[in-house]
Design a protein around this motif. Structure first.
Motif, PDB file in Angstrom:
ATOM      1  N   MET A   1      27.372 -50.344  30.184  1.00  0.00           N
ATOM      2  CA  MET A   1      26.671 -49.801  28.606  1.00  0.00           C
ATOM      3  C   MET A   1      27.407 -48.346  28.093  1.00  0.00           C
ATOM      4  O   MET A   1      28.112 -47.878  28.516  1.00  0.00           O
ATOM      5  N   MET A   2      27.381 -48.627  27.229  1.00  0.00           N
ATOM      6  CA  MET A   2      28.053 -47.478  25.670  1.00  0.00           C
ATOM      7  C   MET A   2      27.005 -46.205  25.741  1.00  0.00           C
ATOM      8  O   MET A   2      25.902 -46.425  26.220  1.00  0.00           O
ATOM      9  N   THR A   3      27.877 -45.043  26.113  1.00  0.00           N
ATOM     10  CA  THR A   3      27.019 -43.995  26.194  1.00  0.00           C
ATOM     11  C   THR A   3      26.792 -43.445  24.425  1.00  0.00           C
ATOM     12  O   THR A   3      27.656 -43.639  23.857  1.00  0.00           O
ATOM     13  N   SER A   4      25.830 -42.159  24.506  1.00  0.00           N
ATOM     14  CA  SER A   4      26.156 -41.519  23.232  1.00  0.00           C
ATOM     15  C   SER A   4      27.520 -41.041  23.342  1.00  0.00           C
ATOM     16  O   SER A   4      27.635 -40.941  21.423  1.00  0.00           O
ATOM     17  N   VAL A   5      28.396 -40.956  23.862  1.00  0.00           N
ATOM     18  CA  VAL A   5      29.467 -40.263  23.266  1.00  0.00           C
ATOM     19  C   VAL A   5      30.639 -41.428  22.406  1.00  0.00           C
ATOM     20  O   VAL A   5      30.842 -40.828  21.868  1.00  0.00           O
ATOM     21  N   ASP A   6      29.841 -42.782  23.259  1.00  0.00           N
ATOM     22  CA  ASP A   6      30.935 -43.544  22.872  1.00  0.00           C
ATOM     23  C   ASP A   6      30.109 -44.274  21.292  1.00  0.00           C
ATOM     24  O   ASP A   6      31.215 -44.692  20.846  1.00  0.00           O
ATOM     25  N   THR A   7      29.019 -44.111  21.135  1.00  0.00           N
ATOM     26  CA  THR A   7      28.562 -44.007  20.085  1.00  0.00           C
ATOM     27  C   THR A   7      28.835 -42.975  18.961  1.00  0.00           C
ATOM     28  O   THR A   7      29.163 -43.119  17.740  1.00  0.00           O
ATOM     29  N   GLU A   8      28.904 -41.850  19.118  1.00  0.00           N
ATOM     30  CA  GLU A   8      30.036 -41.550  18.364  1.00  0.00           C
ATOM     31  C   GLU A   8      30.734 -40.709  17.892  1.00  0.00           C
ATOM     32  O   GLU A   8      31.210 -41.175  16.847  1.00  0.00           O
TER      33      GLU A   8
ATOM     34  N   ALA B   1      42.527 -46.997  24.599  1.00  0.00           N
ATOM     35  CA  ALA B   1      41.721 -47.771  25.699  1.00  0.00           C
ATOM     36  C   ALA B   1      40.644 -48.105  26.609  1.00  0.00           C
ATOM     37  O   ALA B   1      39.725 -48.970  26.621  1.00  0.00           O
ATOM     38  N   GLN B   2      39.765 -46.559  26.733  1.00  0.00           N
ATOM     39  CA  GLN B   2      38.506 -46.677  27.219  1.00  0.00           C
ATOM     40  C   GLN B   2      37.000 -47.532  26.409  1.00  0.00           C
ATOM     41  O   GLN B   2      36.794 -48.024  26.948  1.00  0.00           O
ATOM     42  N   LEU B   3      37.612 -47.482  25.012  1.00  0.00           N
ATOM     43  CA  LEU B   3      37.202 -47.696  24.028  1.00  0.00           C
ATOM     44  C   LEU B   3      36.907 -49.330  23.712  1.00  0.00           C
ATOM     45  O   LEU B   3      35.410 -50.535  24.288  1.00  0.00           O
ATOM     46  N   ALA B   4      38.027 -49.763  24.000  1.00  0.00           N
ATOM     47  CA  ALA B   4      38.354 -51.196  24.524  1.00  0.00           C
ATOM     48  C   ALA B   4      38.035 -51.960  25.784  1.00  0.00           C
ATOM     49  O   ALA B   4      37.564 -52.948  25.381  1.00  0.00           O
ATOM     50  N   GLY B   5      37.907 -51.098  26.182  1.00  0.00           N
ATOM     51  CA  GLY B   5      37.785 -51.691  28.207  1.00  0.00           C
ATOM     52  C   GLY B   5      36.159 -51.795  27.874  1.00  0.00           C
ATOM     53  O   GLY B   5      36.141 -52.983  28.514  1.00  0.00           O
ATOM     54  N   GLN B   6      35.772 -51.005  27.500  1.00  0.00           N
ATOM     55  CA  GLN B   6      33.971 -50.795  27.185  1.00  0.00           C
ATOM     56  C   GLN B   6      33.823 -52.627  26.450  1.00  0.00           C
ATOM     57  O   GLN B   6      32.362 -53.520  26.324  1.00  0.00           O
ATOM     58  N   PHE B   7      34.184 -52.833  25.272  1.00  0.00           N
ATOM     59  CA  PHE B   7      34.174 -53.531  24.526  1.00  0.00           C
ATOM     60  C   PHE B   7      34.256 -55.069  25.256  1.00  0.00           C
ATOM     61  O   PHE B   7      33.304 -55.638  24.971  1.00  0.00           O
ATOM     62  N   ALA B   8      35.538 -55.182  25.852  1.00  0.00           N
ATOM     63  CA  ALA B   8      35.768 -56.277  26.969  1.00  0.00           C
ATOM     64  C   ALA B   8      34.886 -56.484  28.094  1.00  0.00           C
ATOM     65  O   ALA B   8      34.073 -57.597  27.913  1.00  0.00           O
ATOM     66  N   ASP B   9      33.698 -55.293  28.399  1.00  0.00           N
ATOM     67  CA  ASP B   9      33.245 -55.863  29.494  1.00  0.00           C
ATOM     68  C   ASP B   9      31.773 -56.145  28.808  1.00  0.00           C
ATOM     69  O   ASP B   9      31.169 -57.104  29.338  1.00  0.00           O
ATOM     70  N   LEU B  10      31.296 -55.486  27.311  1.00  0.00           N
ATOM     71  CA  LEU B  10      30.652 -56.173  26.228  1.00  0.00           C
ATOM     72  C   LEU B  10      30.795 -57.786  26.877  1.00  0.00           C
ATOM     73  O   LEU B  10      29.653 -58.374  26.432  1.00  0.00           O
TER      74      LEU B  10
END
Length: 102
Positions: free
Chosen positions: A1-8, A78-87
């Motif tokens: 799940m995306m955290t508030s930091v990721d949302t920002e 890369a971290q953000l891309a990884g989170q999208f890959a997880d989604l």
């Protein structure tokens, strides 16, 4: 799940000029003068966007004489891309999961 930091981070990257800056910095390290030339934005407007990108950790600075160079932090992208890959992986299996209506 995306955290508030990721949302920002997503909010920050949703601005078209900031996304253009990030795209340019993905190719090479640039100073403000280069970014003004490439984007056509005013220097003060560009500096404000760069400040926001620095504050969320997307770019870092490197002083060089009277200029400041900006470099993209690839680890953050890369971290953000990884989170999208997880989604995306989760969405592929979500078609099998259907919650029943009450």
């Amino acid at each position: 799940m995306m955290t508030s930091v990721d949302t920002e981070l997503m909010r920050v990257l949703s601005d078209p000029l900031r996304l253009q800056i990030v795209t340019l910095l993905a190719r090479e390290t640039l100073c403000t003068t280069h970014l003004v030339e490439e984007t056509g934005a005013r220097q003060t407007n560009l500096s404000n966007h760069l400040r926001v990108l620095r504050e969320v950790g997307v770019v870092e600075t490197e002083p060089c004489g009277r200029f400041t160079y900006y470099r993209l932090r690839s680890d953050v992208i890369a971290q953000l891309a990884g989170q999208f890959a997880d989604l995306a992986a989760s969405a592929r299996t979500a078609t099998e999961n259907k919650r029943a209506c009450p």
